[in-house]
Scaffold this motif. Structure first.
Motif, PDB file in Angstrom:
ATOM      1  N   SER A  96      10.019  -2.287   3.282  1.00  0.00           N
ATOM      2  CA  SER A  96       8.781  -2.683   3.964  1.00  0.00           C
ATOM      3  C   SER A  96       8.902  -4.139   4.411  1.00  0.00           C
ATOM      4  CB  SER A  96       7.602  -2.531   3.010  1.00  0.00           C
ATOM      5  OG  SER A  96       7.654  -3.546   2.031  1.00  0.00           O
ATOM      6  N   GLY A  97       7.943  -4.595   5.222  1.00  0.00           N
ATOM      7  CA  GLY A  97       7.984  -5.956   5.749  1.00  0.00           C
ATOM      8  C   GLY A  97       8.068  -7.013   4.649  1.00  0.00           C
ATOM      9  N   GLY A  98       7.255  -6.851   3.618  1.00  0.00           N
ATOM     10  CA  GLY A  98       7.255  -7.815   2.528  1.00  0.00           C
ATOM     11  C   GLY A  98       8.573  -7.798   1.765  1.00  0.00           C
ATOM     12  N   PRO A 134       0.836  -1.200   0.000  1.00  0.00           N
ATOM     13  CA  PRO A 134       0.000   0.000   0.000  1.00  0.00           C
ATOM     14  C   PRO A 134       0.874   1.254   0.000  1.00  0.00           C
ATOM     15  CG  PRO A 134      -0.339  -1.334   1.993  1.00  0.00           C
ATOM     16  CD  PRO A 134       0.628  -2.058   1.150  1.00  0.00           C
ATOM     17  N   PRO A 135       0.421   2.344  -0.643  1.00  0.00           N
ATOM     18  CA  PRO A 135       1.218   3.570  -0.644  1.00  0.00           C
ATOM     19  C   PRO A 135       1.372   4.112   0.774  1.00  0.00           C
ATOM     20  CG  PRO A 135      -0.723   3.783  -2.057  1.00  0.00           C
ATOM     21  CD  PRO A 135      -0.844   2.497  -1.339  1.00  0.00           C
ATOM     22  N   SER A 136       2.399   4.937   0.971  1.00  0.00           N
ATOM     23  CA  SER A 136       2.617   5.521   2.294  1.00  0.00           C
ATOM     24  C   SER A 136       1.491   6.489   2.633  1.00  0.00           C
ATOM     25  CB  SER A 136       3.948   6.263   2.288  1.00  0.00           C
ATOM     26  OG  SER A 136       3.949   7.242   3.289  1.00  0.00           O
ATOM     27  N   VAL A 196      13.584 -12.349  -6.930  1.00  0.00           N
ATOM     28  CA  VAL A 196      12.587 -12.251  -5.863  1.00  0.00           C
ATOM     29  C   VAL A 196      11.723 -11.001  -6.040  1.00  0.00           C
ATOM     30  CG1 VAL A 196      13.936 -13.560  -4.206  1.00  0.00           C
ATOM     31  CG2 VAL A 196      14.122 -11.085  -4.221  1.00  0.00           C
ATOM     32  N   GLN A 197      11.824 -10.368  -7.204  1.00  0.00           N
ATOM     33  CA  GLN A 197      10.970  -9.239  -7.600  1.00  0.00           C
ATOM     34  C   GLN A 197      11.056  -8.056  -6.643  1.00  0.00           C
ATOM     35  OE1 GLN A 197       7.321 -11.369  -7.803  1.00  0.00           O
ATOM     36  NE2 GLN A 197       8.236 -12.805  -9.238  1.00  0.00           N
ATOM     37  N   LEU A 198      12.284  -7.735  -6.237  1.00  0.00           N
ATOM     38  CA  LEU A 198      12.490  -6.541  -5.424  1.00  0.00           C
ATOM     39  C   LEU A 198      12.725  -5.377  -6.387  1.00  0.00           C
ATOM     40  CD1 LEU A 198      12.896  -6.252  -2.230  1.00  0.00           C
ATOM     41  CD2 LEU A 198      15.232  -5.722  -2.842  1.00  0.00           C
ATOM     42  N   ALA A 246       4.151 -12.743  10.066  1.00  0.00           N
ATOM     43  CA  ALA A 246       4.120 -11.333  10.447  1.00  0.00           C
ATOM     44  C   ALA A 246       3.571 -10.445   9.329  1.00  0.00           C
ATOM     45  CB  ALA A 246       5.527 -10.881  10.836  1.00  0.00           C
ATOM     46  N   LEU A 247       3.118 -11.042   8.222  1.00  0.00           N
ATOM     47  CA  LEU A 247       2.726 -10.228   7.066  1.00  0.00           C
ATOM     48  C   LEU A 247       1.207 -10.145   6.916  1.00  0.00           C
ATOM     49  CD1 LEU A 247       5.229 -11.725   4.467  1.00  0.00           C
ATOM     50  CD2 LEU A 247       5.550  -9.689   5.866  1.00  0.00           C
TER      51      LEU A 247
END
Lengths: 327, 337
Positions: free
Chosen positions: B173-175, A278-280, B156-158, B201-202
């Motif tokens: 971010s967490g993901g 999601p956007p910030s 891993v599509q970062l 945790a996601l």
């Protein structure tokens, strides 16, 4: 389900930041809750669902009075309780209480359970020691524990027992509205089932009203009469649980439901997944906030922010904020 | 590589005990598990059932006072752990077996750049067991490793992989952090990846992205995966086969669809019935998981089991196998799909 609203929010906005830094320029303003209108009816359980950072907990804290809303009004049992400073706001809302996400962390490790429960009542002005003891014993029984727990320390309790104590502590204050913040996170399946059963039982026995904040859709589906879906500070869809799950109208709700694991083995390849994160909340997209991740977004979504509107003429109380809602 | 019948990783009758101040805790008791090439195998159970200890035993990371008392773990015929040992002389950790931890924020050091942390395993083991870069000068190796990492981060599509190596963990971010750790697990080209609740945790939307990615990587690279979780929903989405554990024992295993639609062990049945989707009256299983210091005799589920008979206390039930399924319960005499 009775129709009388016990709590109603009208166009509530809660903002973090803003103002100026100690030296230099203005601080960015984050609208964590952005124009939320909501009614909580006496005796119902309303689910509040969304991804982390969507403003669920901020909304809960605003309702509780721990955060002050920037605009909008809150009515509790017909009386306006908004526009107050935090301390006065909390005092004006004695019938609303909050069960923490991690009740183990909310209990002081150096205090026995009895001490913690007793202090809660003392803070809230129950002077008579015998009455305090009676209320505590009554609520320990109600959550399925007994007075032998009074001399125990938090580390001696299992996760499920900690949650029961957290709930008993709130119930001694005789609330009418209980906000449950992620009440089953971190619990095993078997313990979760027991705790959920207890929540249901207490709601019917004590006539409580629940605001059930969770991201676990299978739990919400089971526990709540109505569901509200939040995305970036706004409610994008709200309606009776059965209708939301059977015929979600907003594209975000559809994606959320599709992503939620169910017990039916299925092929991952066939599941549509949302793009990106999601956007910030500091940079909410114009128009519909969901348009950056929505496959059906067009020019109208970029320009015009959709308002909550009835999905169909026949669907009672089912509203969605989408220009291209599914009928 | 041989056919799907041969196991890549095989755990046989593994028992692990850990010495504590209060006595010996029997954490694992006669665990059997087979991981076939190219498959994703789920391990499900409540907390305290020994899932994490099993992972640690495979990685050679048992606690200081922990020992295998019986049984063995073998990787393609090579012993990783034998009775009486804490770990094999040479661990397969990092090189043959990659590991994805539960909490990406705990697993990444906040004060080092992501690139430095991801390169670490490759400095240690090289890009693979027979890495031609091992004798190259440091600067050359580093360039090759960085190239490999950028490829992995792309896999891993970062977003923006070249820049990502220069950033710190808090800038993701967490993901995205979980994607970084998946890349770290794959850095040395392992055949097997162990994942310990990597999506707990996601959010569900991010969880689905990560599960799809794991599925895709497993298929493209021919990886086998052992996926530990407490969420039957995730098992249904991701796994081909599943093992159910209770109090350190493997009590049932088999293909996901058959096991979940027709569970044979009373514990599996009762646990599935606790799921909000199936639960009739929202009641948990009475009692609690026993402490490993005071493990019940025989079938460890017998004190909580409604179908308990005298035999259950006396001896561990024989495992019954058939049609790729296994059930260890006295009431179960044959299994078919």
């Amino acid at each position: 389900m009775s129709a009388a609203p016990i709590l109603s929010l009208s166009d509530i906005t809660t903002v973090y930041g803003g103002g100026k830094r100690a030296f230099g320029g203005p601080r960015a303003e984050v609208r964590a809750v952005d124009g939320v209108s909501l009614e909580l009816r006496e005796g119902e359980a309303l689910g509040l669902v969304g991804e982390s950072g969507c403003g669920k907990t901020t909304l809960a804290k605003t309702i509780l009075g721990l955060l002050t809303e920037k605009s909008g009004s809150i009515r509790l049992g017909g009386q306006v309780v908004s526009g107050l400073r935090p301390e006065a706001a909390r005092r004006a809302r004695p019938s609303i209480h909050y069960v923490h996400q991690d009740p183990g962390a909310a209990l002081d490790p150096w205090w026995t359970v009895g001490h913690a429960l007793d202090e809660t009542l003392r803070i809230h002005g129950v002077r008579d020691r015998r009455e305090r003891a009676a209320r505590i014993a009554e609520m320990l029984m109600a959550v399925g524990l007994d007075t032998s727990f009074l001399s125990r320390y938090p580390h001696e309790l299992s996760g499920g027992q900690q949650r029961r104590i957290g709930l008993a502590r709130i119930l001694t204050l005789r609330p009418r509205i209980v906000i449950l913040d992620e009440p089953t996170s971190g619990l095993d399946l078997s313990v979760q089932a027991t705790v959920l059963g207890l929540f249901n039982d207490l709601r019917h026995r004590l006539g409580l009203t629940y605001l059930f904040v969770s991201h676990d859709l299978s739990v919400v589906r089971r526990m709540c009469d109505r569901v509200a879906i939040m995305y970036l500070g706004r409610i994008v869809e709200i309606g009776p649980t059965a209708q939301i799950f059977a015929a979600p109208a907003h594209h975000y709700t559809r994606a959320l439901l599709a992503a939620s694991p169910t017990l039916t083995p299925g092929s991952l390849d066939d599941m549509p997944s949302l793009r990106d994160d999601p956007p910030s909340p500091t940079a909410v997209p114009s128009g519909c906030a969901f348009r950056t991740r929505c496959a059906h977004a067009d020019e109208q979504c970029r320009v015009e922010r959709p308002d909550l509107a009835a999905v169909t003429d026949t669907a009672h109380g089912h509203l969605a904020a989408c220009h291209h809602a599914f009928p | 590589m041989s056919g799907t019948d041969t196991a890549l990783l095989e755990i046989r009758d593994l028992s692990v005990a850990v010495g504590t101040d209060e006595g010996t805790a029997s954490i694992l008791d006669g665990v059997n598990l087979r991981l076939t090439p190219g498959s994703i195998h789920g391990v499900v159970g409540e907390s305290g059932c020994g899932k994490s200890t099993l992972i640690k035993a495979i990685l050679g990371l048992l606690p200081a006072r922990g020992r295998a008392t019986e049984g063995s773990i073998t990787l393609q015929g090579r012993a990783l752990l034998a009775a009486g040992q804490k770990s094999a002389a040479q661990s397969a950790r990092g090189r043959d077996i990659g590991f994805i931890p539960q909490d990406p924020l705990l697993a990444l050091n906040p004060v080092f750049r992501v690139g430095d942390q991801l390169r670490e395993a490759m400095w240690q083991y090289g890009m693979s067991a027979d890495d031609p870069q091992r004798n190259q000068p440091r600067a050359v190796r580093r360039r090759v490793y960085d190239q490999r990492l950028v490829e992995l981060l792309r896999a891993v599509q970062l977003p923006d992989p070249e820049q990502a190596l220069q950033r710190y963990p808090h800038q993701f971010s967490g993901g995205q952090r979980q994607r970084l750790l998946i890349a770290a697990a794959l850095a040395c080209g392992p055949q097997i990846v162990l994942a310990d609740e990597p999506t707990t945790a996601l959010d569900v939307t991010t969880q689905l992205q990560i599960l799809k990615l794991l599925r895709q990587l497993a298929r493209e690279r021919g990886l086998s995966m052992l996926f530990v979780t407490h969420d039957f929903g995730v098992v249904a989405q991701l796994c081909d086969t599943v093992t159910v554990m209770y109090a350190g024992q493997t009590i049932e295993s088999g293909p996901v669809a058959a096991t979940m639609s027709n569970p044979r062990h009373p514990y599996t049945r009762m646990l599935l019935a606790c799921h909000p989707e199936r639960s009739q009256e929202l009641k948990g299983i009475p009692g609690a998981v026993p402490s490993p210091l005071r493990a019940p005799s025989g079938c460890r589920f017998h004190p909580r089991c409604p179908e308990m008979v005298a035999d259950c206390q006396r001896a561990r039930p024989e495992a019954v196998s058939g049609a790729a399924r296994m059930v260890a319960c006295v009431h179960c005499h044959e299994v078919a799909a």
